[in-house]
Design an enzyme around this catalytic site. Structure first.
Site, PDB file in Angstrom:
ATOM      1  N   ASP A 430       0.825  -1.211   0.160  1.00 37.25           N
ATOM      2  CA  ASP A 430      -0.029  -0.016   0.054  1.00 37.25           C
ATOM      3  C   ASP A 430       0.842   1.225  -0.060  1.00 37.25           C
ATOM      4  O   ASP A 430       2.061   1.447  -0.369  1.00 37.25           O
ATOM      5  CB  ASP A 430      -0.802  -0.216   1.217  1.00 37.25           C
ATOM      6  N   ASP A 431       0.460   2.362   0.556  1.00 41.46           N
ATOM      7  CA  ASP A 431       1.231   3.571   0.667  1.00 41.46           C
ATOM      8  C   ASP A 431       2.460   3.079   1.255  1.00 41.46           C
ATOM      9  O   ASP A 431       2.462   2.586   2.253  1.00 41.46           O
ATOM     10  CB  ASP A 431       0.442   4.586   1.196  1.00 41.46           C
ATOM     11  N   LYS A 509      -3.853  -0.272  -6.681  1.00 46.63           N
ATOM     12  CA  LYS A 509      -4.857   0.144  -5.693  1.00 46.63           C
ATOM     13  C   LYS A 509      -4.674   1.746  -6.193  1.00 46.63           C
ATOM     14  O   LYS A 509      -3.719   2.143  -5.861  1.00 46.63           O
ATOM     15  CB  LYS A 509      -4.816  -0.095  -4.358  1.00 46.63           C
ATOM     16  N   ASP A 511      -6.082   5.495  -5.258  1.00 44.61           N
ATOM     17  CA  ASP A 511      -6.741   6.267  -4.251  1.00 44.61           C
ATOM     18  C   ASP A 511      -7.452   7.597  -4.902  1.00 44.61           C
ATOM     19  O   ASP A 511      -7.461   7.865  -5.978  1.00 44.61           O
ATOM     20  CB  ASP A 511      -5.701   6.405  -3.213  1.00 44.61           C
ATOM     21  N   GLY A 553     -16.175   5.382  -2.257  1.00 43.83           N
ATOM     22  CA  GLY A 553     -17.759   5.093  -2.551  1.00 43.83           C
ATOM     23  C   GLY A 553     -18.286   6.380  -3.105  1.00 43.83           C
ATOM     24  O   GLY A 553     -19.658   6.635  -3.099  1.00 43.83           O
ATOM     25  N   ARG A 570     -13.765   0.690  -3.642  1.00 46.08           N
ATOM     26  CA  ARG A 570     -13.957   0.778  -2.104  1.00 46.08           C
ATOM     27  C   ARG A 570     -15.314   1.543  -2.330  1.00 46.08           C
ATOM     28  O   ARG A 570     -15.773   2.511  -2.912  1.00 46.08           O
ATOM     29  CB  ARG A 570     -13.169   1.732  -1.548  1.00 46.08           C
ATOM     30  N   ASP A 574     -12.409   4.145   5.368  1.00 45.00           N
ATOM     31  CA  ASP A 574     -11.521   3.081   5.918  1.00 45.00           C
ATOM     32  C   ASP A 574     -11.951   2.451   7.121  1.00 45.00           C
ATOM     33  O   ASP A 574     -12.593   3.146   7.927  1.00 45.00           O
ATOM     34  CB  ASP A 574     -10.079   3.820   6.207  1.00 45.00           C
TER      35      ASP A 574
END
Ligand code: GAL
Length: 759
Positions: A430-431, A509, A511, A553, A570, A574
């Site tokens: 991830d990040d 992924k 963001d 979303g 998503r 989170d």
């Protein structure tokens, strides 16, 4: 007249005096004043906030008319702090102003003076420091209990006090939201930490053991009392164990106590209670014991995982046959399409297929105990990701503290602990792998994205992951910076896609965060734009990359995620490892159900079982075992992407049991790709049903309440034909077929997960 009035007056006065003396706490879950923006004068006690709007502090501001708003905002409230709080208190030294949790960062002011930053007490001088917005992102889940000495001049006893809270929301949900804000004096219990979540229970020879710590955090007080442990069977309510210990803790002292219980087939609720000898005050916490339901796989070979896998024509194909059973094992693949080869020892199939088609392949696995045969469809076409991706992602455990070593050891543990044998495939960073932006993105002179020191060689890392037969995932953002403040892909999409391809990336992924500053407005077109841009870039490379959108979303992404070329998206903010978070997210996945299909998945965020913590220090999940069964069951019912979020090296027997149940995983990986829907809601019970490709129905009966429920499911009401065979998926046992009614005991926050064949 007088005769009646006087007793009335007395009783009225007595009531007032009584409530003033009895008052131990001021409730701050009140309407507060609220304004968007930032101005230091808002802290000042005399500031006139009468023109501000009011806001509730038990829900995020997005649900109160401020959607979507990220950035600064101020909350203000005025309260009288009566000295009766002091006189009623057993300890008279400090006042605690508790502001609940705040999304994401806060500075709190009392009568114009700073007293708290992100959960830590602060001096007024620290008000100028703007670094408070650079704390780790999961600060939204951190409690803010600020304490002030009783003689602190910032407190105006028996007068009106102005509390002002400066909030910075750096993305997604914002504001004060927990509804449990209060003011009270600190008490002895505040100094005692009952450490029952330092490590999970250990299974040992039919027993369960755990060490519980008792820590006196005071440098001054002695904490003396009785420590009592009471264990109650969750289903029957029977007390199965009690233990009382007299405990005296000197200032700073820590002691330990061991709990040992017989292992049973359900959870036992354990309450740890400390009763203070001097004040009679009690502090208690509780937890629940784990129980293992998943049977150990047989020694004979068994091929698990989805019955379909896909790649685009001419793109590299990689698939490791997931098989449990004794090693060595020999694999065979009959009717492999041209361009693919099988490594017979490892079961890894690789190569490229150039001609579109659905290829029916027969897989065989053989060892000293027997042989297993299974069909696999290899679909070569335009759509990939035909079942929800299953893998591991670094975020929920390591956060920004991820490094190459942690990623490679996760990949190794996949194999060593047998996860890969159940279909777990992706290893995703991830990040935190990029160069920190420090407000501006940093690239090489040719504009190529750079890795930071923790990731010296991405290609080497990708190669080692692929060698295990696993796939490699990465993270980026469409704005100039990622959510963690690292360099992101804005205006470098094609270049980054090529870097990803050269490292062997299989999953991206993508963001949102800093794209908020780039988007012209909140229109749908602006929301879609960055995802189209990266899709276009991914189309220029010679690899398949599963494309995962991560914009929480916004604008009902499930309605257009497919259009922008996403494979999953998503649907929420989170997740964190609490029941509240799990319940809010999991049980609200309803309206998006029609949009789940092979190649497109609603993503309610990554799993929160095992050791999590968003880095660098981890803790065992705060979910109870029944909540964890609910979590995995619900995610599988929802056809959700399954991304393990824990430290795999610390995977214990219970967590492994949650992640290695092939019949449960099969629900998630069912090729029909239907997302479950709720069909019955009765009190605390929710019944969700999912249609499966073999015509059967999966049924999840969830108990969202605090007590065990004996529930009678009326099958017809749930849309299920009675009389079919019923399978308990967690225990992998076929139950008696019942008539129209199916009766099950469901523990609090637990689940009964069934598959019912339709005649
Ligand atoms: C958030 C995202 C998390 C994680 C994080 C990294 O926006 O929801 O899952 O990826 O960014 O900074």
């Amino acid at each position: 007249m007088k005769k009646i009035l006087i007793p009335l007056l007395f009783s009225f006065l007595a009531f007032i005096l009584d409530s003033a003396f009895a008052q131990k706490q001021i409730n701050l879950n009140l309407p507060w004043k609220f304004i968007q923006g930032d101005n230091p004068v808002y802290a000042s006690p005399g500031y006139d906030d009468s023109a501000w709007k009011t806001i509730a502090v038990d829900k995020i501001w997005e649900s109160q008319g401020y959607d979507p708003y990220d950035g600064y905002a101020w909350f203000r409230v005025k309260v009288v702090i009566p000295s009766a709080l002091k006189s009623n208190a057993s300890l008279k030294d400090s006042l605690r102003i508790y502001l609940g949790k705040i999304n994401n960062y806060d500075q709190a002011f009392l009568n114009g003076q700073l007293f708290g930053i992100n959960g830590n007490n602060a001096t007024p001088e620290m008000a100028k420091d703007s670094a408070f917005i650079q704390a780790p992102m999961n600060f939204w889940d951190k409690k803010r209990p600020y304490t002030l000495a009783v003689n602190d001049p910032r407190i105006h006893w028996d007068q009106e006090n102005a509390i002002a809270v400066r909030v910075f929301d750096q993305g997604g949900q914002g504001g004060m939201y927990t509804g449990d804000q209060s003011i009270m004096m600190t008490c002895l219990g505040d100094y005692l930490a009952i450490e029952n979540n330092l490590a999970p229970y250990v299974f040992s020879q039919g027993k369960l053991q755990k060490v519980v710590g008792l820590k006196n955090n005071s440098v001054f007080y002695h904490l003396n009392g009785i420590f009592r442990m009471i264990a109650v069977n969750k289903l029957t309510g029977q007390t199965v164990f009690t233990k009382d210990e007299k405990v005296n803790l000197d200032p700073g002292e820590r002691k330990e106590s061991t709990v040992e219980l017989k292992q049973i087939d359900q959870s036992v609720l354990i309450t740890y209670r400390f009763e203070f000898q001097d004040t009679g005050e009690t502090v208690s916490v509780s937890d629940e014991t784990p129980y293992i339901t998943t049977p150990t796989p047989p020694d004979k070979p068994r091929i698990n995982g989805p019955s379909v896998t896909a790649a685009r024509p001419g793109k590299p194909f990689l698939y490791a046959v997931p098989a449990t059973g004794l090693r060595p094992m020999a694999f065979e693949a009959i009717n492999l399409p041209e361009g693919l080869i099988l490594d017979k020892q490892t079961g890894i199939i690789s190569g490229k297929v150039s001609i579109k088609g659905n290829y029916q392949v027969t897989l065989k696995a053989k060892n000293s105990k027997g042989e297993f045969t299974r069909e696999l469809t290899i679909s070569i076409g335009d759509r990939i990701c035909l079942t929800p991706p299953m893998g591991w992602n670094s975020w929920n455990c390591w956060g920004l503290a991820v490094d190459e070593q942690k990623v490679i050891s996760s990949a190794r543990t996949y194999r060593e602990k047998g996860l890969a044998n159940h279909g777990w495939t992706y290893v995703n960073i991830d990040d935190g792998w990029e160069i920190p932006g420090d407000k501006n993105p940093k690239r090489d002179t040719a504009g190529n994205i750079l890795t930071n020191d923790k990731f010296p060689d991405m290609k080497r890392l990708g190669d080692s992951i692929h060698k295990f037969g696993l796939k490699f995932g990465i993270y980026s953002s469409p704005g100039p910076l990622t959510c963690g403040g690292y360099t992101a892909s804005y205006q470098h999409e094609i270049q980054d896609a090529h870097s990803f391809a050269s490292w062997g990336i299989d999953y991206l992924k993508y963001d949102w965060c800093s794209y908020e500053q780039i988007a012209k407005d909140t229109s749908l077109a602006e929301r879609k734009k960055p995802y189209f841009a990266m899709r276009g870039a991914l189309n220029t490379i010679d690899r398949d990359i599963v494309y995962s959108l991560c914009q929480y979303g916004m604008s009902k992404v499930w309605q257009w995620g497919d259009e922008v070329g996403g494979n999953l998206w998503r649907t929420t903010e989170d997740i964190t490892d609490t029941w509240e978070s799990l319940r809010e997210i999991g049980f609200s996945q309803v309206g998006n159900a029609p949009f789940a299909k092979p190649g497109n998945w609603n993503d309610p965020d990554m799993l929160i079982v095992g050791w999590v913590g968003w880095g660098p220090s981890l803790h065992p999940t705060r979910l109870t075992p029944d909540e964890q069964y609910t979590h995995i069951s619900l995610w599988c019912m929802l056809s959700a992407p399954l991304l393990i979020g824990c430290d795999l090296e610390r995977l214990d027997a219970f967590t492994l049991n949650l992640l290695a149940n092939d019949e449960v995983i099969a629900l998630d990986q069912d090729p029909l790709g239907k997302q479950a829907v709720p069909v019955i809601k009765e009190g605390d019970i929710q019944v969700w049903v999912k249609d499966l490709s073999d015509g059967a129905k999966a049924v999840g009966i969830f108990n969202l309440g605090k007590n065990t429920v004996k529930y009678s499911l009326d099958l017809e009401k749930a849309g299920i034909k009675p009389g079919g065979q019923v399978r308990d998926l967690w225990r992998q046992k076929t139950l008696e077929t019942t008539g129209k009614i199916l009766v099950t005991d469901i523990p609090s926050h637990g689940v009964s997960l069934l598959k019912i064949k339709q005649r």
